[in-house]
Design a protein around this motif. Structure first.
Motif, mmCIF file in Angstrom:
data_model
loop_
_atom_site.group_PDB
_atom_site.id
_atom_site.type_symbol
_atom_site.label_atom_id
_atom_site.label_comp_id
_atom_site.label_asym_id
_atom_site.label_seq_id
_atom_site.Cartn_x
_atom_site.Cartn_y
_atom_site.Cartn_z
ATOM 1 N N LEU A 1 -21.362 28.194 -5.565
ATOM 2 C CA LEU A 1 -22.253 27.630 -6.576
ATOM 3 C C LEU A 1 -23.710 27.636 -6.133
ATOM 4 C CD1 LEU A 1 -20.016 24.571 -7.496
ATOM 5 C CD2 LEU A 1 -20.326 26.649 -8.875
ATOM 6 N N GLY A 2 -23.933 27.759 -4.816
ATOM 7 C CA GLY A 2 -25.302 27.762 -4.304
ATOM 8 C C GLY A 2 -25.928 26.380 -4.344
ATOM 9 N N HIS A 3 -27.223 26.343 -4.085
ATOM 10 C CA HIS A 3 -27.982 25.113 -4.226
ATOM 11 C C HIS A 3 -29.459 25.466 -4.402
ATOM 12 C CE1 HIS A 3 -28.951 25.552 0.128
ATOM 13 N NE2 HIS A 3 -29.953 24.746 -0.133
ATOM 14 N N THR B 1 -20.846 26.086 -15.024
ATOM 15 C CA THR B 1 -21.928 26.278 -14.060
ATOM 16 C C THR B 1 -21.831 27.669 -13.443
ATOM 17 O OG1 THR B 1 -21.922 23.912 -13.532
ATOM 18 C CG2 THR B 1 -22.999 25.380 -11.953
ATOM 19 N N PRO B 2 -22.910 28.457 -13.509
ATOM 20 C CA PRO B 2 -22.830 29.832 -12.985
ATOM 21 C C PRO B 2 -22.794 29.848 -11.458
ATOM 22 C CG PRO B 2 -25.073 29.343 -13.692
ATOM 23 C CD PRO B 2 -24.222 28.170 -14.111
ATOM 24 N N LEU B 3 -22.224 30.917 -10.933
ATOM 25 C CA LEU B 3 -22.233 31.117 -9.487
ATOM 26 C C LEU B 3 -23.593 31.655 -9.070
ATOM 27 C CD1 LEU B 3 -18.743 32.701 -8.765
ATOM 28 C CD2 LEU B 3 -19.356 30.336 -9.332
ATOM 29 N N SER B 4 -24.168 31.052 -8.025
ATOM 30 C CA SER B 4 -25.477 31.490 -7.544
ATOM 31 C C SER B 4 -25.568 31.235 -6.043
ATOM 32 C CB SER B 4 -26.599 30.736 -8.279
ATOM 33 O OG SER B 4 -27.875 31.219 -7.886
ATOM 34 N N PRO B 5 -24.706 31.909 -5.259
ATOM 35 C CA PRO B 5 -24.661 31.625 -3.819
ATOM 36 C C PRO B 5 -25.930 32.041 -3.097
ATOM 37 C CG PRO B 5 -23.322 33.548 -4.322
ATOM 38 C CD PRO B 5 -23.746 32.962 -5.637
ATOM 39 N N GLU B 6 -26.279 31.279 -2.084
ATOM 40 C CA GLU B 6 -27.410 31.589 -1.219
ATOM 41 C C GLU B 6 -26.924 31.962 0.182
ATOM 42 O OE1 GLU B 6 -31.354 29.374 0.706
ATOM 43 O OE2 GLU B 6 -29.987 28.278 -0.606
ATOM 44 N N GLY C 1 -21.667 33.895 -0.711
ATOM 45 C CA GLY C 1 -21.724 35.195 -1.366
ATOM 46 C C GLY C 1 -20.451 35.987 -1.174
#
Length: 307
Positions: A116-118, A129-134, A139
């Motif tokens: 999910l990232g931050h 909630t979209p996936l948005s890994p950092e 990832g």
């Protein structure tokens, strides 16, 4: 049922393997060392990316594969090549091997909320909630969620990806996980020792006990995949609790004092691991996954398995 579990001697793996053995499954456990794999499982020991080891593990067939083995977050950041070799390449090899050996076998994949990232949306996280890994770890987990869904759509496997929250409480010692402070808090308060927490007491986490996590993986093997969303991935239900309230509950159950904890926030660490907004997990709950029910239950369970 013939079940192959990777990371079988690890924190979650050994609890899961014991549950599977107790219900009568034939379990093959893969890990780098045999010591943690429960007696009764067929142990296959070595590097999970080794083709000969993979062939040995699948030699007796495969009705279900539970893939827990991973290079965790901090270790993945320190060694991206190792993360790619284990978290991507080895896993994809295992998916293809399971598809060849089994008859559309169930694959239960341990993903992570790191996908999910931050920062996460302050209003809360839900199934939309979209996936948005950092992080590299997040990832790679997101990439393999897509692989599980793709191979499921092709009817090669019957895949289920579950995104794990913080799992408590891990054994003492290096874990390669930057979130280890959550478990270290349990160890310190149980022992009546001083502990410096790298967050504010108001910092919130999402957590689940290791026993409940193992039960969720048993469910992932058995559940009706038609109840899963098209992505075949769900975020597990979890208790959302502040670090201060968690410390109070651990201290209460251990008969010690939460005043043993001092708070020295690390802004970057807190942003990544203790700034979690409200969580809604209707897709996971529809599919039959569950949390511990309360923070008190979570703490009691975690203390029981602390060792």
């Amino acid at each position: 049922m013939k079940v192959i579990v990777t990371g079988a001697g690890g924190f979650v793996g050994r609890h899961l393997v014991q549950l599977l053995l107790d219900r009568g499954d034939a379990v093959t456990g893969i890990d780098t060392v045999a010591a943690g794999i429960p007696a009764g499982a067929r142990a296959v020991v070595g590097d999970i990316s080794d083709a000969a080891l993979q062939a040995e593990a699948f030699a007796d067939g495969c009705d279900a594969l539970v893939h827990l083995a991973t290079v965790p977050g901090g270790a993945a950041e320190a060694d991206p090549a190792a993360s790619r070799r284990v978290n991507l390449d080895a896993m994809y090899d295992l998916l293809e091997l399971a598809a060849r050996v089994g008859d559309c076998p169930r694959v239960a994949y341990a993903s992570s909320i790191a996908v999910l990232g931050h920062p996460l949306p302050a209003a809360g996280v839900d199934d939309a909630t979209p996936l948005s890994p950092e992080l590299i770890y997040g990832g790679h987990k997101a990439m393999m969620e897509v692989a599980v869904a793709m191979l499921s759509n092709r009817k090669a496997i019957d895949g289920v990806s579950v995104r794990l929250p913080g799992i408590l409480a891990r054994p003492k010692g290096p874990s390669g996980m930057k979130s280890a402070f959550m478990s270290d808090l349990f160890h310190a308060l149980k022992a009546g020792e001083q502990f410096t927490c790298p967050t504010r007491p108001e910092g919130h986490i999402w957590a689940q006990s290791v026993a409940q996590c193992a039960r969720n993986f048993v469910h992932a093997i058995d559940c009706d995949s038609a109840l899963m969303p098209p992505t075949r991935a769900v975020t597990l239900p979890a208790q959302r609790v502040s670090m201060g309230d968690l410390a109070d509950e651990i201290a209460r159950q251990c008969g010690t004092s939460a005043s043993l904890v001092t708070w020295q926030p690390d802004a970057a660490l807190e942003a990544a691991f203790a700034a979690y907004p409200p969580l809604a997990t209707p897709a996971a709950e529809r599919a039959g996954f569950a949390d511990d029910g309360s923070v008190a239950n979570l703490v009691a369970s975690a203390l029981t398995t602390l060792g």
